[in-house]
Design a protein around this motif. Structure first.
Motif: not given
Length: 72
Positions: A18-38
């Motif tokens: 969050p910040d004064r300009r509305g903030g930023s959001t990110h979503e990392l989809a996870l397939k459990c049992g394996t590592a995911s990167t972003m």
């Protein structure tokens, strides 16, 4: 950011800054049992994370972990 989970099939890791300009959001989809990167571009300041299990299975449990490493 690298994340992994176990105990269910799928999950999502939500990252918000969050910040004064509305903030930023990110979503990392996870397939459990394996590592995911972003790669995310975060500014100095507060970072919020939230794990969302993507299941309707009763009595399911999940464990997740993530780590952030500053870009060189």
């Amino acid at each position: 950011m690298t994340s992994a989970c176990v105990g269910i099939t799928d999950a999502a890791l939500l990252i918000a800054q969050p910040d004064r300009r509305g903030g930023s959001t990110h979503e990392l989809a996870l397939k459990c049992g394996t590592a995911s990167t972003m790669t995310v571009n975060l500014k100095a300041g507060q970072v919020l994370t939230h794990l969302v299990p993507m299941t309707t299975e009763p009595d399911s449990a999940a464990v997740a972990g993530f780590w952030m490493v500053p870009a060189a």
